[in-house]
Design a protein around this motif. Structure first.
Motif, PDB file in Angstrom:
ATOM      1  N   HIS B  91      29.290  37.415  75.353  1.00  4.08           N
ATOM      2  CA  HIS B  91      27.976  37.194  74.731  1.00  4.08           C
ATOM      3  C   HIS B  91      26.843  37.183  75.771  1.00  4.08           C
ATOM      4  O   HIS B  91      25.779  37.739  75.524  1.00  4.08           O
ATOM      5  N   LEU B  94      25.452  40.621  76.646  1.00  6.31           N
ATOM      6  CA  LEU B  94      24.788  41.427  75.602  1.00  6.31           C
ATOM      7  C   LEU B  94      23.360  41.816  76.005  1.00  6.31           C
ATOM      8  O   LEU B  94      22.709  41.088  76.755  1.00  6.31           O
ATOM      9  N   ALA B  96      20.588  41.566  74.490  1.00  7.98           N
ATOM     10  CA  ALA B  96      19.573  40.545  74.183  1.00  7.98           C
ATOM     11  C   ALA B  96      19.670  39.343  75.114  1.00  7.98           C
ATOM     12  O   ALA B  96      18.755  38.521  75.151  1.00  7.98           O
ATOM     13  N   MET B  97      20.750  39.269  75.874  1.00  9.07           N
ATOM     14  CA  MET B  97      20.939  38.133  76.789  1.00  9.07           C
ATOM     15  C   MET B  97      20.755  38.631  78.232  1.00  9.07           C
ATOM     16  O   MET B  97      19.665  39.034  78.577  1.00  9.07           O
ATOM     17  N   GLU B 115      27.749  47.026  70.404  1.00 13.30           N
ATOM     18  CA  GLU B 115      27.156  45.695  70.394  1.00 13.30           C
ATOM     19  C   GLU B 115      27.737  44.818  69.286  1.00 13.30           C
ATOM     20  O   GLU B 115      28.036  43.635  69.510  1.00 13.30           O
ATOM     21  N   ILE B 119      29.674  41.202  69.771  1.00  9.88           N
ATOM     22  CA  ILE B 119      29.308  39.933  69.118  1.00  9.88           C
ATOM     23  C   ILE B 119      30.537  39.356  68.416  1.00  9.88           C
ATOM     24  O   ILE B 119      30.864  38.171  68.558  1.00  9.88           O
ATOM     25  N   LEU B 167      18.382  31.506  80.401  1.00  3.90           N
ATOM     26  CA  LEU B 167      17.567  32.642  79.962  1.00  3.90           C
ATOM     27  C   LEU B 167      16.085  32.295  80.059  1.00  3.90           C
ATOM     28  O   LEU B 167      15.272  33.113  80.508  1.00  3.90           O
TER      29      LEU B 167
END
Lengths: 300, 300
Positions: B91, B94, B96-97, B115, B119, B167
């Motif tokens: 995760h 990814l 988005a991370m 992706e 997830i 993050l």
């Protein structure tokens, strides 16, 4: 107790609903080690208005096995299933998955916050569900059984696997057997687990547990057919999410495979079979029967 | 037993490593309800070559408390922590991370598959970890304690919260206290939990558990400082992931806050404190001390 059911309002005891909300709110509080925005996003997703059908099923199953005293014992399991349900919605709504922007009538988690937060919210809710079960259900041996069965229902052989196959089935023709297999894992497994968790938390007998599991399987199946029917004929205000998205996404549904009327008949049969499965409980399971019949009525 | 340690090879017993791999492979098998590609992606991520530092810590803690007989008892906990570790990497990588494309020297899960699969792989591993604990640790009461402590360590007040704050800290200056708080949750909590799981699975005393927890906290802290140092001075082939990415991402690290030499000294102090914490175990904890010293040596 339960209000007289109409076709629009579920026959759910209001006091019980309040008990569930209170427990959800309590378990959605975190200490200072949880970043404030993450906590807010978790609560946004978990505490969004909803019927709490699965938590009610947990508590009604517990009550059917052990009476009113068992309801309190099963409350952590009710919280845990709602957390699993909420997590699965947050992750399913992500752009890489179903890419939805409306859920329960509000922006989805990644729309309201951002994608990274939505991934972490799902991870947090999934993890928290097991913390709630492991610390909330007593004695520990029963807590371990609850963790095991919820993990099985939420894992790659059930919920996660069903979602993977559901994504793979977009814009592809699949038959009835395949459709049922997806629904059994993606929706049915958590319905089934809700009933079983209630039975295990209340220390019900093996016979009681099996009867409730069968009820959960039939009800879950009916629920999914009704959900497909509502996607064809419902309206967004009532349903709280985008309508017609199955067709838009090229998804095979019960109505598209069987037709609307045969789908309604199938749902009605399943509701009847669900109610028969819990015959032996007599009056103790009357609220479960009423809930099943409500699910059936929604398809009309 | 353990091979003579060199600065490059960790002092991990080869037979023990094989025992861990066998258990990981066994628990990464699924029935036909798990889609084939999902199962493959889970195994790709979980069984990627790695030192299995956390599983070794679980088993060494169990051995320190209960001798060789306790190792078998704790094996499911060793599998569970590696699943949590693997899920968190999938995760975190990814788009988005952290948006990483290389992990353990191979394409990350979302690069190798897609992706959505990544997830779901993370969700599946996280869920499976609790299934392994709940069904594998005996008796049930002990399994519930293990589930509770692992959920706490992996939840929003620890692992997930640490990742959220990590993050949020990109391209922002944070102080040492904040950096330590992030590391304590993002890395430290799972190290700590590994030691505690071993102690609980082996039914160690409260004193044994506390000593091992303290060892885990110190070691986890040292490990993170060393990880930051390797990001400055390591090479990709040895480290198995992109080098210099902290700086590239504008991340505050121990070397950037304290300097390289003071960071090395701090890591060495922590390793010493870790070893002191388990003094009372005598020879039974010698392999843990050697492992801690190996972590310290990696920074040089």
């Amino acid at each position: 107790m339960a209000a007289a059911p109409t076709s629009d309002s579920p026959p759910l005891d209001a006091q019980r609903s309040e008990q569930i909300e209170t427990a959800l709110r309590r378990w959605a509080q975190f200490d200072a080690n949880c970043p404030a925005q993450l906590g807010e996003a978790i609560r946004y997703s978990l505490l969004a208005p909803g019927k709490r059908l699965r938590p009610h099923l947990v508590l009604l199953a517990a009550e059917a096995c052990g009476g009113a005293a068992a309801v309190e014992q099963a409350l952590p399991a009710a919280v845990a299933v709602e957390m699993i349900h909420a997590y699965s919605l947050v992750h399913d709504d992500l752009p890489a998955m179903d890419d939805d922007d409306l859920r329960r009538g509000r922006p989805t988690c990644h729309k309201q916050f951002d994608e990274a937060t939505a991934i972490l919210v799902g991870d947090a809710l999934l993890t928290r569900a097991f913390e709630v079960l492991a610390t909330g259900i007593q004695p520990g041996e029963r807590a371990a059984r609850c963790c095991a069965l919820l993990a099985k229902a939420a894992g790659p052989e059930a919920l996660v696997g069903g979602q993977a196959d559901d994504l793979a089935a977009e814009f592809r023709h699949i038959g009835l057997e395949r459709l049922q297999s997806i629904h059994r894992r993606k929706t049915g497994a958590l319905f089934r687990a809700s009933l079983e968790l209630g039975a295990v938390a209340a220390d019900g007998s093996a016979e009681q547990r099996q009867a409730l599991v069968l009820f959960g399987e039939k009800l879950g199946h009916a629920f999914q057919i009704v959900d497909d029917l509502l996607d064809v004929s419902g309206n967004e205000a009532n349903v709280g999410k985008r309508i017609g998205k199955d067709r838009h996404r090229g998804k095979v549904t019960y109505p598209s495979l069987l037709g609307v009327e045969p789908s309604r008949r199938r749902a009605a049969e399943l509701i009847e079979e669900a109610c028969q499965a819990i015959d032996s409980f007599g009056a103790a399971a009357q609220p479960l029967r009423e809930l099943a019949e409500f699910v059936g009525r929604r398809s009309r």
